[in-house]
Scaffold this motif. Structure first.
Motif, PDB file in Angstrom:
ATOM      1  N   GLY A   1      64.185  34.152  43.934  1.00 34.74           N
ATOM      2  CA  GLY A   1      64.150  32.594  44.895  1.00 34.74           C
ATOM      3  C   GLY A   1      62.952  33.186  46.067  1.00 34.74           C
ATOM      4  N   GLY A  39      63.017  30.575  41.064  1.00 30.55           N
ATOM      5  CA  GLY A  39      62.978  29.899  42.042  1.00 30.55           C
ATOM      6  C   GLY A  39      63.693  28.489  41.950  1.00 30.55           C
ATOM      7  N   ALA A  65      69.399  38.715  45.509  1.00 28.87           N
ATOM      8  CA  ALA A  65      69.938  37.775  44.475  1.00 28.87           C
ATOM      9  C   ALA A  65      70.684  36.934  45.270  1.00 28.87           C
ATOM     10  CB  ALA A  65      70.860  38.742  43.516  1.00 28.87           C
TER      11      ALA A  65
END
Ligand SMILES: Cc1cc2nc3c(=O)[nH]c(=O)nc-3n(C[C@H](O)[C@H](O)[C@H](O)COP(=O)(O)OP(=O)(O)OC[C@H]3O[C@@H](n4cnc5c(N)ncnc54)[C@H](O)[C@@H]3O)c2cc1C
Length: 386
Positions: free
Chosen positions: A20, A47, A216
């Motif tokens: 991300g 992402g 995460a």
């Protein structure tokens, strides 16, 4: 970026878990000064979780009621954004659409007006840029706003970014600087030798690494860490739903907040409306109740939106730690293990400062005492008591 001078640290290999905005920003910050091997693994597409679902608001001031450590961290990150966006543009050719028009917070009731008055007073006294607008001023800035608005605060230094373009730019930049990006590569647990990280476990075997950064997002707690780890970090998903409208003419110039939600006008004419805050586990559905509460908030701010086509909707999982603060820094017991998670409602805002802190801690071994409030081991005491 500061100049690095430690040869030893530059030769370390690092595994980043989670692609991300947080993992990607850290990968880029570490790759920039030339760390030899950086691998970034994501269980799915890069992402496409919270960082894709977000509204992209970079707003440390708009909801702040005191200058606590979180506020200071958030302002520091906001202040890094112009340089961050510019550097990404130069590195990748992608414009992340940093929009500095500013943010409005509107009040509809006497109580809301009193709340805004308090916020105005402390931020003004503390020297932050903030403007008090009466109803007429608000309507001259935003002609489509409801005539029920009593007053508003304007925050010229609270901005927005197109977070999906930000993710694209971070992927391109990381790749350009040599980060090995591994989508569809789920990490199940850490590999340790005594109290030292030596890699991460995947379904297809071990990836060796002498440092591992866990980013995460809402899934961080599902990755098995050694029993000796001091941190006991628990992160839960907080579902947020979003709607997207496509008005024929622009309805807002500023990001606009009320007590019940916000509107974000995008450069391409879309208008995002958010959001909900729900504790329903990993259930990504957009619900009738969610849609109806977001619509009523949006129509309250801009009644002209009624009848405008809703062109999209989605939901994502904000990573929420027990105290709703970010978790940034090293594990005290496991050498080589670092956390950058729990960014909850502000991960887009906090990405540049998180990357800078984690980069400094890993490469320069700067003492993390400055980060006391956000260190992962703050949860050890809670764990011991329970
Ligand atoms: C509706 C909504 C609106 C928001 N609006 C804003 C906003 O306006 N401004 C703002 O600053 N923030 C906002 N946020 C919060 C922001 O989106 C998050 O804080 C931020 O995206 C968190 O980034 P992340 O990289 O930690 O998590 P994510 O983007 O969720 O990334 C985590 C990644 O880790 C991967 N992963 C998980 N488990 C594993 C595993 N075992 N192995 C490998 N990979 C794994 C996932 O696939 C995922 O890609 C919003 C969030 C939502 C949901």
């Amino acid at each position: 970026m500061s100049t690095r001078n430690s040869k030893l640290r530059k030769s370390i290999d690092i595994a980043i878990v989670g692609g991300g905005v947080i993992g990607l920003s850290i990968a880029r910050a570490l790759a920039h000064p030339g760390v030899s091997e950086i691998v970034l693994c994501d269980k799915g597409e890069l992402g496409k979780e919270a960082s894709w679902a977000a509204g992209g608001i970079i707003g440390p001031q708009v909801e702040a009621d005191c200058a606590d450590d979180f506020f200071k961290l958030a302002c520091a990150s906001r202040d890094l954004y112009p340089e961050f966006a510019q550097a990404l543009h130069e590195e990748t050719g992608t414009d992340v659409e940093l929009d500095t028009t500013g943010t409005l917070y509107v009040a509809f009731t006497e109580d809301e007006e009193a709340e805004l008055r308090q916020r105005y007073e402390w931020q003004w006294d503390a020297g932050f840029r903030i403007e008090w607008l009466n109803a007429k001023d608000v309507r001259s800035l935003e002609p489509d706003i409801s005539n029920q608005v009593r007053c508003a605060l304007r925050f010229p230094d609270d901005w927005q970014v197109e977070n999906r373009k930000l993710v694209d730019a971070l992927i391109a930049s990381s790749r350009k600087f040599g980060v090995k990006l591994l989508p569809n590569c789920e990490i199940t647990s850490l590999c340790c030798d005594h109290n030292r990280v030596v890699g991460v476990n995947t379904a297809n075997g071990i990836i060796s690494a002498s440092a591992v950064v866990l980013c995460a997002g809402a899934w961080t707690s599902s990755i098995t860490t050694p029993a000796a780890a001091s941190a006991h970090v628990q992160v839960e998903p907080g579902r947020g739903q979003m709607l997207c409208f496509k008005p024929a003419q622009p309805i807002a110039r500023h990001v606009m907040y009320s007590k019940r939600g916000y509107l974000v006008p995008r450069r391409d004419g879309r208008l995002l409306a958010g959001s909900t805050s729900e504790h329903v586990g990993f259930d990504k559905r957009v619900t009738d109740e969610g849609v109806s509460s977001i619509k009523s908030m949006a129509f309250e701010i801009a009644p002209g939106l009624r009848g405008t086509p809703q062109v999209d909707s989605w939901a994502g999982f904000r990573p929420r730690a027990l105290d709703e603060l970010p978790v940034i820094g090293p594990d005290e017991e496991i050498e080589g293990l670092f956390y950058a998670t729990g960014h909850f409602r502000n991960g887009i805002l906090l990405a540049p400062v998180t990357a800078e802190i984690v980069g400094n801690v890993i490469l320069d071994e700067v003492s993390p005492t400055v980060l006391q409030t956000f260190l992962p081991n703050r949860f050890s005491a809670i764990h011991t008591l329970s």
